[in-house]
Motif scaffolding. Structure first.
Motif, PDB file in Angstrom:
ATOM      1  N   LEU A   1       0.841  -1.188   0.000  1.00  0.00           N
ATOM      2  CA  LEU A   1       0.000   0.000   0.000  1.00  0.00           C
ATOM      3  C   LEU A   1       0.882   1.246   0.000  1.00  0.00           C
ATOM      4  CD1 LEU A   1      -2.673  -1.023   2.663  1.00  0.00           C
ATOM      5  CD2 LEU A   1      -2.841  -1.198   0.176  1.00  0.00           C
TER       6      LEU A   1
ATOM      7  N   THR B   1      -1.962   5.301   3.088  1.00  0.00           N
ATOM      8  CA  THR B   1      -3.223   5.158   2.355  1.00  0.00           C
ATOM      9  C   THR B   1      -3.694   3.710   2.387  1.00  0.00           C
ATOM     10  OG1 THR B   1      -2.363   4.555   0.157  1.00  0.00           O
ATOM     11  CG2 THR B   1      -2.350   6.908   0.731  1.00  0.00           C
ATOM     12  N   ASP B   2      -4.868   3.490   1.845  1.00  0.00           N
ATOM     13  CA  ASP B   2      -5.411   2.149   1.668  1.00  0.00           C
ATOM     14  C   ASP B   2      -5.429   1.764   0.188  1.00  0.00           C
ATOM     15  OD1 ASP B   2      -5.856   1.561   4.357  1.00  0.00           O
ATOM     16  OD2 ASP B   2      -7.787   2.594   4.351  1.00  0.00           O
ATOM     17  N   ILE B   3      -4.570   2.432  -0.598  1.00  0.00           N
ATOM     18  CA  ILE B   3      -4.488   2.196  -2.036  1.00  0.00           C
ATOM     19  C   ILE B   3      -3.100   1.670  -2.366  1.00  0.00           C
ATOM     20  CG2 ILE B   3      -4.552   3.302  -4.316  1.00  0.00           C
ATOM     21  CD1 ILE B   3      -6.518   5.342  -3.046  1.00  0.00           C
TER      22      ILE B   3
ATOM     23  N   ASP C   1      -4.658  -3.496  -9.060  1.00  0.00           N
ATOM     24  CA  ASP C   1      -4.768  -2.335  -8.182  1.00  0.00           C
ATOM     25  C   ASP C   1      -5.616  -2.710  -6.981  1.00  0.00           C
ATOM     26  OD1 ASP C   1      -3.264  -0.709  -9.878  1.00  0.00           O
ATOM     27  OD2 ASP C   1      -5.034  -0.089 -11.016  1.00  0.00           O
TER      28      ASP C   1
ATOM     29  N   GLU D   1      -7.662  -1.242  -3.475  1.00  0.00           N
ATOM     30  CA  GLU D   1      -8.174  -0.238  -2.548  1.00  0.00           C
ATOM     31  C   GLU D   1      -8.808  -1.022  -1.405  1.00  0.00           C
ATOM     32  OE1 GLU D   1     -10.974   3.699  -2.058  1.00  0.00           O
ATOM     33  OE2 GLU D   1     -10.792   2.761  -4.036  1.00  0.00           O
TER      34      GLU D   1
ATOM     35  N   THR E   1     -10.811  -1.755   1.716  1.00  0.00           N
ATOM     36  CA  THR E   1     -11.976  -1.097   2.314  1.00  0.00           C
ATOM     37  C   THR E   1     -12.282  -1.595   3.717  1.00  0.00           C
ATOM     38  OG1 THR E   1     -13.435  -2.696   1.253  1.00  0.00           O
ATOM     39  CG2 THR E   1     -13.037  -0.624   0.067  1.00  0.00           C
TER      40      THR E   1
END
Length: 185
Positions: free
Chosen positions: A36, A40-42, A64, A66, A68
């Motif tokens: 990551l 961030t959580d991306i 990719d 993300e 959650t």
């Protein structure tokens, strides 16, 4: 509570040995990890497929990410396992010649060395029905272990051990410690 119940349900399906196989010697390895972007959580999930017999890199898959789901200690799989499974399936679908009895998946995340005996590697292995190995960078510390982090390191240094079984207080095998390269600074 929901995650704990699901973890318990899946743990009941965990097999610690390959059925009918006494000498498991896979010719393919898939290593999967998520990275990551800091803070961030991306990020990205990457899987790399190797053939062991000639150490050939066969394929790479990325997706990719993300994330959650929130992080809760002991429940990392619920945050990351779907991404790992997606990468795994994409790699395997491109390589139908690979049989699951000739494959092992390695993850950045613990397996049995986990407070509930069912970390990310175990979770992924049960979901995919493939052998998995969890590789943690640091000793996942919890009450039931025979050694804490410092005692394990001290024993390995004192006894000049390059590797050592990690056992629970009842003597059950839960992991394997390998001494990394020395810091020369």
């Amino acid at each position: 509570l929901k995650w704990k119940q699901e973890q318990t349900r899946l743990r009941a399906k965990l097999m610690l040995t390959h059925p009918g196989q006494t000498n498991f010697d896979p010719d393919y390895i898939i290593g999967i990890d998520i990275s990551l972007h800091k803070g961030t959580d991306i990020g990205v999930c990457t899987g790399i497929l190797y053939r062991v017999s000639d150490m050939t890199h066969l394929d790479t898959e990325t997706c990719d990410v993300e994330v959650t789901e929130p992080y809760f200690a002991g429940y990392l799989a619920f945050r990351e396992v779907d991404f790992y499974a997606y990468v795994y399936h994409n790699l395997i679908n491109r390589h139908p010649e690979i049989q699951t009895d000739d494959l092992v998946v390695m993850t950045d995340g613990n397996g049995l060395l986990h407070p509930f005996g069912f970390g990310l590697a175990c979770h992924l292995g049960v979901l995919l029905n493939v052998p998995t190995i969890g590789i943690g960078k640091n000793l996942h510390q919890y009450e039931d272990l025979q050694y804490n982090r410092n005692d394990l390191k001290a024993k390995m240094v004192t006894d000049s051990l390059p590797e050592m079984d990690i056992l629970s207080k009842d003597g059950s095998f839960v992991g394997y410690a390998i001494k990394g390269p020395s810091n020369t600074n």
